[in-house]
Design a protein around this motif. Structure first.
Motif, PDB file in Angstrom:
ATOM      1  N   UNK A  54       0.828  -1.484  -0.015  1.00 42.88           N
ATOM      2  CA  UNK A  54      -0.047   0.208  -0.010  1.00 42.88           C
ATOM      3  C   UNK A  54       1.284   1.250   0.261  1.00 42.88           C
ATOM      4  N   UNK A  55       0.249   2.637  -0.200  1.00 43.80           N
ATOM      5  CA  UNK A  55       1.080   3.752  -0.184  1.00 43.80           C
ATOM      6  C   UNK A  55       1.111   4.155   1.112  1.00 43.80           C
ATOM      7  N   UNK A  56       1.934   4.881   1.533  1.00 42.80           N
ATOM      8  CA  UNK A  56       1.552   6.298   2.714  1.00 42.80           C
ATOM      9  C   UNK A  56       1.007   6.866   2.539  1.00 42.80           C
ATOM     10  N   UNK A  57       0.635   7.470   1.482  1.00 39.05           N
ATOM     11  CA  UNK A  57      -0.064   8.504   0.556  1.00 39.05           C
ATOM     12  C   UNK A  57      -1.634   8.698   1.050  1.00 39.05           C
ATOM     13  N   UNK A  58      -2.067   6.864   0.474  1.00 39.89           N
ATOM     14  CA  UNK A  58      -3.343   6.405   0.710  1.00 39.89           C
ATOM     15  C   UNK A  58      -4.027   5.829   1.746  1.00 39.89           C
ATOM     16  N   UNK A  59      -3.076   5.391   2.645  1.00 39.04           N
ATOM     17  CA  UNK A  59      -3.372   5.238   3.697  1.00 39.04           C
ATOM     18  C   UNK A  59      -2.002   5.369   5.594  1.00 39.04           C
ATOM     19  N   UNK A  60      -2.893   5.977   6.450  1.00 37.38           N
ATOM     20  CA  UNK A  60      -2.709   6.734   7.255  1.00 37.38           C
ATOM     21  C   UNK A  60      -1.565   5.817   7.777  1.00 37.38           C
ATOM     22  N   UNK A  61      -0.740   6.701   7.963  1.00 38.46           N
ATOM     23  CA  UNK A  61       0.371   6.226   8.407  1.00 38.46           C
ATOM     24  C   UNK A  61       0.465   5.991   9.973  1.00 38.46           C
ATOM     25  N   UNK A  62       0.655   5.217  10.857  1.00 37.84           N
ATOM     26  CA  UNK A  62       0.832   5.938  12.429  1.00 37.84           C
ATOM     27  C   UNK A  62       2.642   6.325  12.601  1.00 37.84           C
ATOM     28  N   UNK A  90       3.473  -9.845  -2.564  1.00 35.35           N
ATOM     29  CA  UNK A  90       3.022  -8.667  -1.631  1.00 35.35           C
ATOM     30  C   UNK A  90       1.207  -8.100  -1.550  1.00 35.35           C
ATOM     31  N   UNK A  91       0.901  -7.893  -0.538  1.00 35.68           N
ATOM     32  CA  UNK A  91      -0.803  -7.767  -0.516  1.00 35.68           C
ATOM     33  C   UNK A  91      -1.283  -6.242  -0.965  1.00 35.68           C
ATOM     34  N   UNK A  92      -1.671  -5.552  -1.475  1.00 35.34           N
ATOM     35  CA  UNK A  92      -2.623  -4.534  -1.703  1.00 35.34           C
ATOM     36  C   UNK A  92      -3.718  -4.527  -0.964  1.00 35.34           C
ATOM     37  N   UNK A  93      -4.485  -3.575  -0.485  1.00 35.92           N
ATOM     38  CA  UNK A  93      -5.919  -2.737  -0.317  1.00 35.92           C
ATOM     39  C   UNK A  93      -6.382  -2.325  -1.558  1.00 35.92           C
ATOM     40  N   UNK A  94      -7.629  -2.507  -2.101  1.00 30.56           N
ATOM     41  CA  UNK A  94      -8.586  -1.660  -2.974  1.00 30.56           C
ATOM     42  C   UNK A  94      -8.450  -0.557  -2.327  1.00 30.56           C
ATOM     43  N   UNK A  95      -8.778   0.611  -3.463  1.00 30.88           N
ATOM     44  CA  UNK A  95      -8.285   2.503  -3.198  1.00 30.88           C
ATOM     45  C   UNK A  95      -7.298   2.223  -2.399  1.00 30.88           C
ATOM     46  N   UNK A  96      -5.907   1.809  -1.847  1.00 32.24           N
ATOM     47  CA  UNK A  96      -4.852   2.102  -0.904  1.00 32.24           C
ATOM     48  C   UNK A  96      -3.608   2.315  -1.902  1.00 32.24           C
ATOM     49  N   UNK A 114      -1.034  -9.746  -4.401  1.00 29.87           N
ATOM     50  CA  UNK A 114      -2.328 -10.056  -4.817  1.00 29.87           C
ATOM     51  C   UNK A 114      -2.790  -9.149  -3.889  1.00 29.87           C
ATOM     52  N   UNK A 115      -4.373  -8.894  -4.041  1.00 32.61           N
ATOM     53  CA  UNK A 115      -5.407  -8.235  -3.871  1.00 32.61           C
ATOM     54  C   UNK A 115      -6.278  -8.391  -2.900  1.00 32.61           C
ATOM     55  N   UNK A 116      -6.250  -7.184  -2.222  1.00 37.53           N
ATOM     56  CA  UNK A 116      -7.828  -8.347  -0.908  1.00 37.53           C
ATOM     57  C   UNK A 116      -9.062  -6.778  -0.719  1.00 37.53           C
ATOM     58  N   UNK A 117      -9.940  -7.676  -0.940  1.00 39.97           N
ATOM     59  CA  UNK A 117     -10.883  -7.024  -2.099  1.00 39.97           C
ATOM     60  C   UNK A 117     -12.414  -7.312  -1.009  1.00 39.97           C
ATOM     61  N   UNK A 129      -6.099  -5.122 -10.472  1.00 37.48           N
ATOM     62  CA  UNK A 129      -5.431  -5.933 -10.556  1.00 37.48           C
ATOM     63  C   UNK A 129      -4.903  -6.300 -12.211  1.00 37.48           C
ATOM     64  N   UNK A 130      -5.647  -6.137 -12.601  1.00 35.79           N
ATOM     65  CA  UNK A 130      -5.353  -5.889 -14.617  1.00 35.79           C
ATOM     66  C   UNK A 130      -3.621  -4.932 -14.503  1.00 35.79           C
ATOM     67  N   UNK A 131      -3.972  -4.431 -13.999  1.00 35.85           N
ATOM     68  CA  UNK A 131      -3.049  -3.216 -13.770  1.00 35.85           C
ATOM     69  C   UNK A 131      -2.083  -4.356 -13.535  1.00 35.85           C
TER      70      UNK A 131
END
Lengths: 321, 321
Positions: A54-62, A90-96, A114-117, A129-131
């Protein structure tokens, strides 16, 4: 009891760093991750999921989480100096995910993304996932919380995925609430709906059924089997990598190196961090609820007051999904 | 995930005191045993196995074991002041019982006496079980170490038992080495050979398959399901009583009182005594070996040296069965 050829189609995806990171906020040392990679490779494990992309730009990092929460290719190259048989995932979350963070596979340490959704976000997951597929990665879509999805919605999701370029679709028992009959039902359902796809399975051990459920899926032809060393994963944890290696006695598998990893790192880590069969997680599993309430309870002073937790969880007006 | 009527024929036999006693040398306080009896009764558990009914005259006493190792009726009457729904059971070993110690059931606190035997001692077990039967008890024969018996010997044992007055015959996974397919095979085999008998199952959790194996047996019609609260039993322990109660959602079952027992007693006890999923026990389970070598290893200074234990167990000239 006996090993056998019924598992020859299977591949193990070790999720210790990624799912285990949910336990210790990804606070694994580089040495730990390197030792894990070497032991998985020597044991013949096909994939190691080394974290979240995931990107720290799109998921609040603590600001406190370890580097396996937001994987960086440059960093990874320093950690895994020599790629061996074991592929990296690596796992990614949709939107992150920020797609500019994801290199082409030819330039990346990663092989599988892998895309978790949730079922409701299937379209976005396919797009993402297509990307990755187009950038050369092996891809999966992992549909979470299957026990809480209405059948019409799930059917629609599966139909969409079947027409996509995604390689593998996962059955995910997010709440650890499935039993072997449920697993059998879901594998049959996925098989019917996903004629063009390979399948994977990710289990949780709330009811002490993670390994049994994984075996059922494997025997029915599911290919990718998620697991974690010593079961390390969120709350009740996952199927144990060492149990899969012990059970699937294929020539290319070797239990011993993973035992060495447990001996060197996991016992100490388990004294510091908590995962595995715990009564609050058993209760949420039984009730088909997200483990977050159990994890919150274990983090509170009331951690060992099981009847009070049970009363809260079974009183509809107090906790709701 | 869902509870259902497929378990309506089942009865739970809680073995916490008897099998758990193998962990702590039967060092349970009277209060502990009384609380357990009350909680099992309130949870609807049908049987509580309160110990061994062997004779100290025939089994060397260390002088240190708790009173549940050599049950005495007079003592039992002081412990269980009021018998409620939950019946009491005791286990005996062939050759360790003095029949003068066993009252008629009408004068005894016990309802069920179970005879543990190896297949080779089946005749003696039948003789002993018949004696208990004639004194009015419900009886079972529990054939241990099934995974280490040759088929011709087992067939002979089952044929003899089928013609005896014994009520129930147990499938016992002494080494925790069976998987659900093995269990399915054994239940079918026992069913064919024992047309006149009801069946029971006793599992160990070395491979984290105890609960799954018990569910398989239950779904195939096996009636008596052994379990222990919080899984307390020798080495890797047994199927968890609380999991059976959670799964078999019958109106007469109630999970909550057993959760109270875990909360009050089992968490503290587990900090002092060791049972459950441990790597050496997993290794002996995988290898279909008696857990005694794993238990010895855990009692030694090398307790956490898993690869060394694995090497010893897999080098034929060092350890043998």
């Amino acid at each position: 009891m006996t090993g056998n050829s019924m598992f020859n189609h299977c591949k193990i995806v070790d999720c210790t760093i990624r799912d285990g990171g949910l336990v210790n906020n990804w606070d694994f040392s580089v040495e730990f991750v390197q030792d894990l990679y070497e032991s998985l490779n020597a044991s013949g494990v096909e994939y190691m999921e080394i974290g979240y992309k995931n990107s720290p730009k799109l998921l609040k990092s603590e600001g406190k989480e370890g580097p396996w929460r937001f994987l960086d290719d440059e960093f990874l190259r320093k950690v895994i100096k020599e790629k061996k048989r074991t592929k990296l995932s690596a796992l990614v979350d949709v939107g992150r995910v920020d797609e500019v963070d994801v290199l082409n596979r030819s330039e990346s340490m990663l092989d599988l993304i892998r895309v978790a959704t949730y079922a409701r976000d299937t379209e976005k997951a396919i797009e993402l996932g297509t990307l990755f597929h187009n950038r050369g990665y092996e891809t999966t879509i992992n549909i979470m919380a299957l026990s809480n999805v209405m059948d019409n919605e799930l059917n629609e999701s599966l139909a969409m995925i079947n027409d996509s370029p995604i390689d593998v679709v996962y059955i995910v028992d997010s709440f650890g609430s499935l039993d072997p009959d449920d697993m059998r039902y879901l594998v049959e359902k996925f098989r019917r709906a996903l004629k063009n796809k390979r399948l994977g399975v990710h289990t949780h051990n709330n009811m002490q059924l993670a390994f049994a459920n994984t075996l059922v899926a494997a025997q029915m032809g599911v290919e990718l089997l998620d697991a974690s060393v010593y079961g390390m994963g969120r709350a009740a944890g996952n199927t144990n990598t060492e149990l899969l290696l012990a059970k699937m006695t294929r020539p290319e598998y070797n239990l011993r190196p993973v035992l060495g990893m447990i001996e060197k790192h996991m016992i100490k880590l388990r004294e510091k961090e908590e995962w595995g069969y715990l009564i609050p997680d058993m209760i949420t599993g039984t009730l088909d609820e997200h483990p977050r309430s159990a994890m919150g309870w274990r983090a509170s002073e009331k951690r060992d007051l099981f009847t009070e937790f049970y009363d809260k969880m079974t009183t509809p007006e107090i906790f709701s999904k």
